[in-house]
Write an enzyme that holds these catalytic residues in place. Structure first.
Site, PDB file in Angstrom:
ATOM      1  N   GLY A  13       0.780  -1.240   0.000  1.00 27.71           N
ATOM      2  CA  GLY A  13       0.000   0.000   0.000  1.00 27.71           C
ATOM      3  C   GLY A  13       0.808   1.284   0.000  1.00 27.71           C
ATOM      4  O   GLY A  13       0.265   2.346   0.324  1.00 27.71           O
ATOM      5  N   ASN A  15       1.767   2.947  -2.524  1.00 26.34           N
ATOM      6  CA  ASN A  15       1.145   3.864  -3.494  1.00 26.34           C
ATOM      7  C   ASN A  15      -0.149   4.469  -2.950  1.00 26.34           C
ATOM      8  O   ASN A  15      -0.467   5.621  -3.231  1.00 26.34           O
ATOM      9  CB  ASN A  15       0.869   3.137  -4.817  1.00 26.34           C
ATOM     10  N   LEU A  85      -4.254  -7.285  -7.351  1.00 24.76           N
ATOM     11  CA  LEU A  85      -3.802  -8.439  -8.145  1.00 24.76           C
ATOM     12  C   LEU A  85      -4.910  -9.312  -8.732  1.00 24.76           C
ATOM     13  O   LEU A  85      -4.621 -10.204  -9.523  1.00 24.76           O
ATOM     14  CB  LEU A  85      -2.844  -9.300  -7.309  1.00 24.76           C
ATOM     15  N   ILE A  88     -10.080  -7.999 -12.998  1.00 25.03           N
ATOM     16  CA  ILE A  88     -11.356  -7.282 -12.922  1.00 25.03           C
ATOM     17  C   ILE A  88     -12.342  -7.899 -13.911  1.00 25.03           C
ATOM     18  O   ILE A  88     -12.028  -8.049 -15.097  1.00 25.03           O
ATOM     19  CB  ILE A  88     -11.130  -5.790 -13.274  1.00 25.03           C
ATOM     20  N   ASN A 102      -5.096   1.189 -13.809  1.00 24.11           N
ATOM     21  CA  ASN A 102      -4.127   0.332 -13.130  1.00 24.11           C
ATOM     22  C   ASN A 102      -2.734   0.893 -13.335  1.00 24.11           C
ATOM     23  O   ASN A 102      -2.462   1.519 -14.361  1.00 24.11           O
ATOM     24  CB  ASN A 102      -4.210  -1.076 -13.733  1.00 24.11           C
ATOM     25  N   HIS A 104       1.147  -0.506 -13.671  1.00 23.25           N
ATOM     26  CA  HIS A 104       1.933  -1.724 -13.851  1.00 23.25           C
ATOM     27  C   HIS A 104       3.412  -1.367 -13.769  1.00 23.25           C
ATOM     28  O   HIS A 104       3.842  -0.396 -14.393  1.00 23.25           O
ATOM     29  CB  HIS A 104       1.606  -2.370 -15.199  1.00 23.25           C
TER      30      HIS A 104
END
Ligand code: GAR
Length: 191
Positions: A13, A15, A85, A88, A102, A104
């Site tokens: 977490g 970010n 992870l 969706i 998202n 990456h």
């Protein structure tokens, strides 16, 4: 104009914390909460420390429409996957078209797809002796890591960089750019 964001995370977490910090200076942007699939994720204590609402959900709620219904009722402008992870589902993408993004930790289309997350990505980059890596921020569609790219940034690698050095370089890019890109998207008319 007020905008509302929701974060999804499965891990540490960092970010999430960085995005929360960034938006402290923009009271018109509300972080409605953090959602995680992982009851052991570091993001849980982090969110508590930051006074962010945190919710743990399981696979059933994620796939049977319950969570989607709950999130929809919060009326968010953007769903942000920050180290999330699970794949969706198509129902989510129908309800939130171009509203799920998202990050990456590599330069897609390289090093994307199932199983390519976090350290696995950096290890593959190292094994392939890449001279550079970077970040990709993209819209989420039905295929893992294949949605339209919004933003990429590169960083040079040295031969002696270890997996954790690569991870650190990538995280620095994430901290610098992810909140700003989110902010830019929120300022545009998101339909
Ligand atoms: C980040 O590096 C993010 O790019 C990556 O997980 C890390 C989460 O770090 N996401 C993926 O690999 C998605 N496929 P954090 O929990 O410290 O923010």
């Amino acid at each position: 104009m007020e905008k509302r964001i929701i974060l999804f995370a499965s891990g540490n977490g960092s970010n999430v914390e960085n995005i929360d910090q960034y938006f402290q200076q923009y009271p018109e942007i509300s972080l409605l909460g953090v959602f995680t699939n992982n009851p052991n994720a570091g993001v849980i204590n982090r969110a508590k420390r930051l006074n962010l609402p945190i919710k743990v959900f399981d696979k059933t709620a994620f796939t049977n429409g319950d969570l989607l219904h709950q999130i929809k009722s919060l009326n968010p402008d953007l769903l942000i996957l920050a180290g999330f992870l699970w794949k969706i589902g198509a129902d989510w993408i129908r309800v939130f078209p171009n509203k799920i993004i998202n990050i990456h930790p590599a330069l897609l289309p390289k090093y994307g797809g199932k199983g390519m997350y976090g350290e696995h990505v950096h290890r593959a980059v190292k094994e392939n002796k890449e001279k550079e890596t970077g970040i990709t921020i993209h819209f989420v569609n039905e295929a893992y890591d294949e949605g339209a790219i919004i933003f990429q940034e590169k960083v040079k690698l040295q031969a002696q960089d270890q997996v954790e050095d690569i991870a650190a370089k990538v995280h620095q890019l994430e901290y610098k750019f992810f909140p700003k890109i989110v902010h830019t998207l929120l300022k545009k008319e998101i339909k």
